[in-house]
Enzyme design. Structure first.
Site, PDB file in Angstrom:
ATOM      1  N   ASP A   1      -5.259   3.182   8.089  1.00 34.55           N
ATOM      2  CA  ASP A   1      -5.023   2.163   7.064  1.00 34.55           C
ATOM      3  C   ASP A   1      -4.162   2.792   5.979  1.00 34.55           C
ATOM      4  O   ASP A   1      -4.466   3.896   5.511  1.00 34.55           O
ATOM      5  CB  ASP A   1      -6.387   1.750   6.477  1.00 34.55           C
ATOM      6  CG  ASP A   1      -6.400   0.326   5.986  1.00 34.55           C
ATOM      7  OD1 ASP A   1      -5.404  -0.091   5.390  1.00 34.55           O
ATOM      8  OD2 ASP A   1      -7.420  -0.359   6.192  1.00 34.55           O
TER       9      ASP A   1
ATOM     10  N   ASP B   1      -2.126  -2.261   4.010  1.00 36.03           N
ATOM     11  CA  ASP B   1      -2.940  -3.017   3.076  1.00 36.03           C
ATOM     12  C   ASP B   1      -2.078  -3.825   2.094  1.00 36.03           C
ATOM     13  O   ASP B   1      -1.096  -3.287   1.565  1.00 36.03           O
ATOM     14  CB  ASP B   1      -3.776  -1.984   2.286  1.00 36.03           C
ATOM     15  CG  ASP B   1      -4.824  -2.614   1.410  1.00 36.03           C
ATOM     16  OD1 ASP B   1      -5.730  -3.263   1.944  1.00 36.03           O
ATOM     17  OD2 ASP B   1      -4.739  -2.442   0.175  1.00 36.03           O
TER      18      ASP B   1
ATOM     19  N   GLU C   1      -0.893  -6.587   6.205  1.00 35.16           N
ATOM     20  CA  GLU C   1      -1.841  -7.562   5.646  1.00 35.16           C
ATOM     21  C   GLU C   1      -1.105  -8.391   4.599  1.00 35.16           C
ATOM     22  O   GLU C   1      -0.695  -7.879   3.560  1.00 35.16           O
ATOM     23  CB  GLU C   1      -3.026  -6.831   4.997  1.00 35.16           C
ATOM     24  CG  GLU C   1      -4.134  -7.808   4.587  1.00 35.16           C
ATOM     25  CD  GLU C   1      -5.049  -7.285   3.476  1.00 35.16           C
ATOM     26  OE1 GLU C   1      -6.174  -7.790   3.363  1.00 35.16           O
ATOM     27  OE2 GLU C   1      -4.637  -6.393   2.706  1.00 35.16           O
TER      28      GLU C   1
ATOM     29  N   HIS D   1     -13.550  -6.507   7.315  1.00 33.37           N
ATOM     30  CA  HIS D   1     -14.395  -5.903   6.277  1.00 33.37           C
ATOM     31  C   HIS D   1     -14.333  -6.640   4.944  1.00 33.37           C
ATOM     32  O   HIS D   1     -15.058  -6.281   4.021  1.00 33.37           O
ATOM     33  CB  HIS D   1     -13.990  -4.440   6.095  1.00 33.37           C
ATOM     34  CG  HIS D   1     -12.601  -4.333   5.527  1.00 33.37           C
ATOM     35  ND1 HIS D   1     -11.475  -4.597   6.272  1.00 33.37           N
ATOM     36  CD2 HIS D   1     -12.173  -4.042   4.278  1.00 33.37           C
ATOM     37  CE1 HIS D   1     -10.409  -4.469   5.497  1.00 33.37           C
ATOM     38  NE2 HIS D   1     -10.810  -4.124   4.283  1.00 33.37           N
ATOM     39  N   ASP D   2     -13.437  -7.620   4.817  1.00 39.20           N
ATOM     40  CA  ASP D   2     -13.357  -8.405   3.580  1.00 39.20           C
ATOM     41  C   ASP D   2     -13.968  -9.782   3.746  1.00 39.20           C
ATOM     42  O   ASP D   2     -13.964 -10.578   2.800  1.00 39.20           O
ATOM     43  CB  ASP D   2     -11.883  -8.595   3.169  1.00 39.20           C
ATOM     44  CG  ASP D   2     -11.227  -7.300   2.757  1.00 39.20           C
ATOM     45  OD1 ASP D   2     -11.925  -6.425   2.217  1.00 39.20           O
ATOM     46  OD2 ASP D   2     -10.008  -7.172   2.975  1.00 39.20           O
TER      47      ASP D   2
HETATM   48  C1  GLC Z   1      -7.192  -5.335   0.989  1.00 41.87           C
HETATM   49  C2  GLC Z   1      -8.388  -4.644   1.597  1.00 41.87           C
HETATM   50  C3  GLC Z   1      -9.547  -4.782   0.676  1.00 41.87           C
HETATM   51  C4  GLC Z   1      -9.197  -4.092  -0.635  1.00 41.87           C
HETATM   52  C5  GLC Z   1      -7.892  -4.637  -1.209  1.00 41.87           C
HETATM   53  C6  GLC Z   1      -7.346  -3.719  -2.256  1.00 41.87           C
HETATM   54  O1  GLC Z   1      -7.335  -6.689   0.901  1.00 41.87           O
HETATM   55  O2  GLC Z   1      -8.628  -5.160   2.864  1.00 41.87           O
HETATM   56  O3  GLC Z   1     -10.728  -4.275   1.202  1.00 41.87           O
HETATM   57  O4  GLC Z   1     -10.214  -4.279  -1.564  1.00 41.87           O
HETATM   58  O5  GLC Z   1      -6.890  -4.747  -0.232  1.00 41.87           O
HETATM   59  O6  GLC Z   1      -6.869  -2.538  -1.680  1.00 41.87           O
END
Ligand code: GLC
Length: 537
Positions: A97, A193, A235, A308-309
């Protein structure tokens, strides 16, 4: 020749909660190595691990203090090398990641930057004399005052996660060099990310999809992972179809695929996830239709229902009580036969569910804490009860509880007290129990993965058109994948009602997959799915 990720399934692994090998209550790299057979047997071709770099863990590793080192609670660089090798021997690739929008406030760049306005690292971050009204995604202002240098720095997440200034070419080349180092280290891909936030122009109030975003990505790729075999997934919460094509069209030299989130954001309340809203099933099917057809031949989707979110997929979309097993199978089948690369989130393969915690202090997530402060205590937009209802449905910690390996204390995750509470249902829902059951979720998923990636239908599933039917039906999720000669039909009952399909002209079609024992009467039982073959002569 198809890219390898078109016929593979990726497992998203949350290292903190997967397997603790040294009994300190936190999962680690050696724990992952111990469980590689379990993942190989399931049929996964790659593992994406959420961040394991040195970090104070304010946002569980999404606050990186050193990009080129491993947080010692997870192990060492040598352990990671061993993991990469051991996984490779089982034909599993390791995907890291990358958090490039921000660092931890403990990163050396930021520690230096805040010592003085003249510091060479000052311009790695975003500083202004006055804040504007921009809010952080986790609640509160996106600007925090630094009393030493009497300026505000910008952060779209927690104040411990200062945003990097991508306009600075020195920063960009340092980042590229760091990524190149990881490529040389042996990782086989990256999940990037919140990558759509890096091209921001704060003075123009452009925070995502900025004008330079795609150029930054192209340059990054050219200077670091530049390989057509490298799996990259960006993402991108705000992506439109056109953006999705730019990111993931092979000829555009950006990513292999994207995570887009329209199926989540479209269906949320106006106040976001913490104000509960029931799922609009028909709207959900329409979003899938839009993305399946929109990227067909032009880009590449990822397919996921949990991460995980997000809350546990089974609790959000399925039935996590009486039909837990059936609805897990149905959700996986519906999703995995679409076009794109499927992702399994750790624990979903055995049907792990949301927690039922009533007490806000049981939750550990910085987003939950900061948003509670903001929406309930400061702005009073939600009552405590309303917030708790949203949290119980959608909070991020549901997916972060320790993996439930067996019914022993701490669910076989660790001998020590885990960093976050174990879900109380671990004595019933655990790997040992699910594997013992020939009609358990894991075994079904194995068959499904094999069907998707290795059967004679693998090409059809990877590359053919997605044709939804009965999109306005309130219970049935139905679509076909067809290349003109061959068609497979996916008929999934997303409800507790029995559905009579005898009007659909399905008599005599071969049943290729079935979540239940029979379909002879052309009826779908609660949460039953069948996959049928239709051949034109
Ligand atoms: C992304 C991650 C999340 C994190 C955010 C800030 O959305 O998946 O878990 O809190 O970015 O890095």
């Amino acid at each position: 020749m198809d890219k390898w990720w078109k016929k593979t399934v990726v497992y998203e692994l949350y290292p903190q909660s997967f397997k603790d090998s040294n009994n300190d209550g936190v999962g680690d790299l050696k724990g992952i190595i111990e469980k590689l057979d379990y993942l190989q047997d399931l049929g996964v071709g790659a593992i994406w691990m959420t961040p394991i770099y040195t970090s104070p863990l304010v946002d569980n590793g999404y606050d990186i203090a050193d990009y080129q080192n491993i947080n010692e609670i997870y192990g060492s660089l040598a352990d990671l090398k061993n993991l990469i090798k051991a996984a490779e021997a089982k034909q599993i690739k390791i995907i890291m990641d990358l958090v490039l929008n921000h660092t931890s406030d403990q990163h050396n760049w930021f520690l230096q930057a805040k010592t003085s306005k003249a510091n060479p690292y000052r311009d790695y971050y975003i500083w202004r004399d006055q804040p504007d009204e921009k809010k952080s995604i986790f609640g509160g202002s996106a600007w925090t005052y630094d009393s030493t240098t009497k300026q505000y720095y910008f952060h779209q997440f927690a104040k411990e996660q200062p945003d990097l200034n991508w306009e600075n070419p020195k920063l960009r080349s340092e980042i590229s060099a760091m990524i190149k180092w990881w490529v040389d280290f042996g990782v086989k891909g990256f999940r990037l990310d919140v990558i759509d936030l890096i091209g921001k122009e704060v003075d123009k109030k452009i925070y995502s999809n900025g004008p330079n975003l795609h150029q930054f990505i192209k340059d990054l790729r050219a200077e670091s992972w530049n390989s057509a075999e490298f799996l990259t997934v960006g993402e991108c919460w705000g992506a439109s179809i056109d953006d999705g094509i730019k990111y993931s069209n092979e000829k555009n030299d950006e990513f292999s695929m994207i995570f887009q989130f329209e199926q989540i954001t479209e269906l949320q309340s106006e106040l976001g996830k913490y104000l509960y809203k029931e799922i609009d099933f028909i709207a959900l099917k329409k979003v899938y239709k839009k993305w399946q057809q929109g990227l067909h031949g032009l880009g590449w989707n990822s397919l996921y229902l949990g991460n995980h979110d997000l809350p546990r997929m089974i609790s959000k979309y399925g039935n996590d009580q009486e039909f837990r097993v059936a609805s897990s199978k149905t959700l996986f089948t519906t999703l995995f036969l679409m076009e794109g690369t499927p992702f399994i989130y750790q624990g979903d393969e055995i049907g792990m569910t949301n927690t039922n915690w009533e007490n806000i202090t049981d939750y550990q997530d910085v987003e939950i804490k900061n948003t509670y402060q903001d929406l309930v205590l400061d702005e009073k937009k939600l009552t405590h009860e309303e917030f708790m209802q949203g949290l119980k449905a959608n909070g991020r910690d549901h997916a972060r509880t320790p993996m439930q390996w067996d019914g022993s204390e701490n669910a076989g995750f660790s001998n020590a007290k885990p960093w976050i509470k174990v879900n109380e249902n671990y004595q019933t829902i655990n790997v040992e129990n699910d594997l013992k059951n020939p009609s358990g979720i894991y075994n079904y998923l194995k068959t499904l993965i094999n069907f998707r990636n290795k059967s004679e239908y693998a090409d059809l599933i990877a590359n053919s058109l997605y044709v939804p039917t009965l999109i306005d039906d309130s219970y049935l999720f139905a679509y076909a994948r067809t290349n003109g000669q061959k068609t497979i039909k996916i008929l999934a009952n997303w409800s507790e009602k029995e559905l009579d399909l005898s009007v659909l002209n399905l008599q005599g079609l071969e049943v290729l997959l079935n979540t239940h024992d029979s379909f002879a009467d052309l009826k779908l039982k609660a949460w039953q799915t069948v996959v049928l073959l239709e051949t034109r002569i």
